[in-house]
Motif scaffolding. Structure first.
Motif, mmCIF file in Angstrom:
data_model
loop_
_atom_site.group_PDB
_atom_site.id
_atom_site.type_symbol
_atom_site.label_atom_id
_atom_site.label_comp_id
_atom_site.label_asym_id
_atom_site.label_seq_id
_atom_site.Cartn_x
_atom_site.Cartn_y
_atom_site.Cartn_z
ATOM 1 N N UNK A 106 -10.835 -13.224 18.205
ATOM 2 C CA UNK A 106 -10.337 -14.384 17.461
ATOM 3 C C UNK A 106 -11.451 -15.413 17.240
ATOM 4 N N UNK A 107 -12.626 -15.182 17.860
ATOM 5 C CA UNK A 107 -13.799 -16.020 17.595
ATOM 6 C C UNK A 107 -14.571 -15.544 16.367
ATOM 7 N N UNK A 108 -14.194 -14.407 15.800
ATOM 8 C CA UNK A 108 -14.893 -13.896 14.623
ATOM 9 C C UNK A 108 -14.703 -14.852 13.449
ATOM 10 N N UNK A 109 -15.740 -14.988 12.619
ATOM 11 C CA UNK A 109 -15.657 -15.895 11.469
ATOM 12 C C UNK A 109 -14.515 -15.521 10.538
ATOM 13 N N UNK A 110 -14.214 -14.236 10.407
ATOM 14 C CA UNK A 110 -13.095 -13.831 9.564
ATOM 15 C C UNK A 110 -11.790 -14.463 10.063
ATOM 16 N N UNK A 111 -11.595 -14.432 11.386
ATOM 17 C CA UNK A 111 -10.343 -14.984 11.928
ATOM 18 C C UNK A 111 -10.334 -16.504 11.829
ATOM 19 N N UNK A 112 -11.485 -17.114 12.047
ATOM 20 C CA UNK A 112 -11.556 -18.576 11.901
ATOM 21 C C UNK A 112 -11.150 -18.980 10.476
ATOM 22 N N UNK A 113 -11.681 -18.242 9.499
ATOM 23 C CA UNK A 113 -11.313 -18.513 8.108
ATOM 24 C C UNK A 113 -9.814 -18.253 7.889
ATOM 25 N N UNK A 121 -8.730 -16.430 1.469
ATOM 26 C CA UNK A 121 -8.827 -14.990 1.192
ATOM 27 C C UNK A 121 -8.970 -14.126 2.432
ATOM 28 N N UNK A 122 -9.459 -14.701 3.526
ATOM 29 C CA UNK A 122 -9.582 -13.927 4.773
ATOM 30 C C UNK A 122 -8.254 -13.799 5.517
ATOM 31 N N UNK A 123 -7.249 -14.528 5.029
ATOM 32 C CA UNK A 123 -5.937 -14.450 5.686
ATOM 33 C C UNK A 123 -5.451 -13.001 5.751
ATOM 34 N N UNK A 124 -5.686 -12.274 4.659
ATOM 35 C CA UNK A 124 -5.175 -10.906 4.555
ATOM 36 C C UNK A 124 -6.070 -9.896 5.276
ATOM 37 N N UNK A 125 -7.079 -10.386 5.989
ATOM 38 C CA UNK A 125 -7.885 -9.484 6.820
ATOM 39 C C UNK A 125 -7.158 -9.141 8.125
ATOM 40 N N UNK A 126 -6.124 -9.914 8.439
ATOM 41 C CA UNK A 126 -5.369 -9.719 9.669
ATOM 42 C C UNK A 126 -3.887 -9.538 9.330
ATOM 43 N N UNK A 127 -3.085 -9.345 10.346
ATOM 44 C CA UNK A 127 -1.667 -9.014 10.144
ATOM 45 C C UNK A 127 -0.821 -10.205 10.594
ATOM 46 N N UNK A 128 -0.160 -10.830 9.645
ATOM 47 C CA UNK A 128 0.605 -12.056 9.894
ATOM 48 C C UNK A 128 2.076 -11.836 9.559
ATOM 49 N N UNK A 173 -4.638 -2.092 5.589
ATOM 50 C CA UNK A 173 -4.042 -1.914 4.268
ATOM 51 C C UNK A 173 -4.854 -2.634 3.198
ATOM 52 N N UNK A 174 -5.638 -3.614 3.618
ATOM 53 C CA UNK A 174 -6.484 -4.378 2.702
ATOM 54 C C UNK A 174 -7.779 -3.608 2.456
ATOM 55 N N UNK A 175 -7.984 -3.171 1.231
ATOM 56 C CA UNK A 175 -9.159 -2.360 0.906
ATOM 57 C C UNK A 175 -10.462 -3.112 1.199
ATOM 58 N N UNK A 176 -10.454 -4.435 1.040
ATOM 59 C CA UNK A 176 -11.665 -5.221 1.306
ATOM 60 C C UNK A 176 -12.068 -5.141 2.782
#
Length: 557
Positions: A106-113, A121-128, A173-176
């Motif tokens: 959760x310290x990863x920049x993707x999660x911070x974003x 746009x990074x919201x969809x990198x994780x599962x919410x 599921x996110x191709x990115x």
């Protein structure tokens, strides 16, 4: 078709934090690995697997990555890692790196974003998922205990974490997401590494309906909806084509709660997914009612059945097993299925012989080759592992007595395998000049590398011979596997046959004598390739096996 080099190879797993410290920090480092490469060369291994060395807050000892492109400063620099690759290649050895792509820290920049706003746009990198009636989105549980969901206060949504709450699951599921991960893996492949070990890789595809689970054994809710999930083989093939095949990487997937059928698909050559898989079914045969945090006893017949089923099943499709007793998550095998007392040496050699003569690629975990044991810690504060501390609290909350909880943790904790490598009989076993991050096992003066190298009859030299036999005898790679004496409650026995040759492995798994009768009406005399007693008989029609005796016979058919 040319035989894949890794089919006759042996891999050595290094847990860098506990291997060798050259800086006095109490933690191992990359330079410490480089200093010990000649030792590994003498053992005879072909490839070194490093558990994660990427930037991480170390909530789960590196399996919580906060930056895939940086090395943990405590371990060293990128230049140190590049030198390690070069030094390994100079010794005709290879490097396998561990990658964690089911989740990030959760310290990863993707999660911070992702937590900054729902629109990022990074919201969809994780599962919410939204709360359900003010509570978690479903009843899935974390493999480390408790709910698999944690509420993110800023956006008032829950994120999924199948492990610790600081390890947020990525949205495959996110191709990115897949593209970013493949790009990162290619970055490391371009550095010259030779293989990848993929952490809990069969969990990356989740059922997108995220339903409640009402029929899970032992309350492990959710498992059937994310294990070997709906798109997993599609994702694995994509990764193979984007990363593995272009770099000719050898790959092994860690498969959590998987099935034989799934692993046949992962590893059969025409699937173009993975080269081999780790499964853990054989290391759950001492779990009482399937539960890890118990003090159950070894179910020996079940152990034989599982190992044999996987041998035969993988052979049927041309798949491949990763063979192992130990790793950074498992107790020491000589403490678990062997004998720490008068038959320590014999039992350690027996366990090695049984495993290494099977079809697959053997993995040796640091210290296994000298017979390192569980440390037998007696206080909770001696343990650092997050899963262990979670288990302690959960067991105490059931009303279990402190003494019993500590006994169970002593048997099951992942820290059993993480104590520092025992190099010699000096302070801290020669691991560090500082204070070790985890206590050294108290028996380091009796069990250490220097002592093993001086003893021509040591466990080390037995492993060395097993590694050499795999290279010298093609039958170990190619031979059919036939289990024998499956109902015998003391003896593990199987045959391998190929090209007019036969291997017979006979092993007494226990500390009392056992009678072996060869069940076939064939010649019962052979050359002994290796035994853990010096005077084992070459005629094997009827044998009285001594405690933990194991013999490998070779003959022409």
């Amino acid at each position: 078709m040319q035989e894949a080099w890794w089919k006759r190879s042996t891999v050595y797993q290094i847990y860098p934090k506990s291997f060798h410290d050259t800086k006095g920090t109490g933690m191992g480092d990359i330079q410490g690995i480089i200093e010990k490469l000649d030792y590994l060369k003498e053992l005879g291994v072909d490839m070194v697997w490093l558990t994660p060395i990427y930037q991480s807050p170390q909530q789960d000892n590196g399996y919580d990555i906060s930056d895939y492109y940086r090395v943990v400063p405590a371990y060293g620099t990128m230049e140190d890692l590049e030198r390690l690759i070069s030094e390994l290649h100079d010794r005709d050895m290879k490097l396998m790196m561990d990658i964690v792509i089911n989740h990030t820290s959760t310290d990863h920049e993707w999660f911070r974003q992702a937590t900054s706003s729902i629109d990022n746009p990074y919201r969809d990198y994780y599962i919410w998922r939204d709360p359900r009636e003010g509570a978690e989105p479903n009843n899935w549980v974390s493999k480390f205990g408790g709910s698999a969901w944690s509420l993110e206060d800023h956006t008032n949504q829950y994120y999924l974490h199948l492990f610790d709450k600081t390890q947020a699951d990525l949205n495959w599921e996110n191709e990115k997401v897949r593209e970013e991960l493949f790009q990162m893996m290619n970055f490391w492949a371009d550095k010259g590494l030779d293989g990848l070990r993929l952490d809990v890789i069969n969990l990356v595809s989740k059922a997108q309906s995220f339903p409640d689970d009402h029929d899970a054994p032992d309350g492990q809710y959710g498992k059937e909806y994310y294990t070997d999930g709906p798109r997993i083989h599609e994702f694995m093939h994509q990764m193979n084509q984007a990363v593995f095949a272009p770099h000719d990487l050898v790959t092994v997937g860690e498969m959590s709660s998987t099935s034989l059928a799934a692993c046949q698909q992962y590893t059969k050559p025409d699937a173009e997914e993975l080269d081999m898989t780790f499964n853990f079914h054989h290391l759950k045969v001492d779990y009482e009612n399937g539960k890890k945090w118990t003090d159950g006893r070894l179910e020996f017949i079940k152990l034989k059945q599982i190992l044999s089923d996987w041998q035969v099943g993988m052979q049927e499709v041309g798949g491949w097993n990763a063979l192992f007793w130990c790793n950074h998550d498992q107790p020491r095998i000589v403490s678990r299925f062997g004998n720490e007392g008068p038959y320590w040496k014999e039992s350690a050699k027996m366990l090695a012989s049984v495993l290494h003569m099977m079809q697959g690629t053997p993995y040796i975990y640091q210290g296994e080759e000298i017979g390192m044991t569980d440390p037998k810690f007696t206080k909770l504060e001696d343990y650092k592992d997050v899963e262990t501390h979670n288990a302690y609290m959960a067991l105490r909350e059931t009303g279990m007595a402190e003494e019993q909880v500590l006994r169970i943790i002593q048997l099951r904790s992942r820290d059993n395998s993480r104590t520092p490598m025992q190099w010699n009989d000096t302070e801290n076993a020669g691991f560090t000049d500082g204070k070790p991050w985890l206590k050294v096992a108290s028996n380091y003066q009796d069990i250490n590398v220097e002592k093993a190298l001086r003893d021509e009859n040591s466990i080390f030299y037995h492993y060395q011979k097993l590694i050499r036999l795999r290279k010298e005898y093609a039958i170990i790679t190619h031979g059919d596997y036939e289990p024998l004496c499956m109902d015998d409650e003391r003896i593990f026995c199987y045959e391998r046959r190929w090209n007019g040759e036969k291997l017979l492995v006979v092993a007494n798994f226990f500390g009392e004598e056992a009678e072996f009768s060869y069940p076939k009406a064939q010649t019962a005399k052979a050359e002994i390739l290796l035994s853990n007693y010096q005077d084992s008989p070459s005629e094997y029609r009827q044998i009285k096996l001594r405690p933990y005796e194991a013999v490998i016979y070779h003959s022409k058919v």
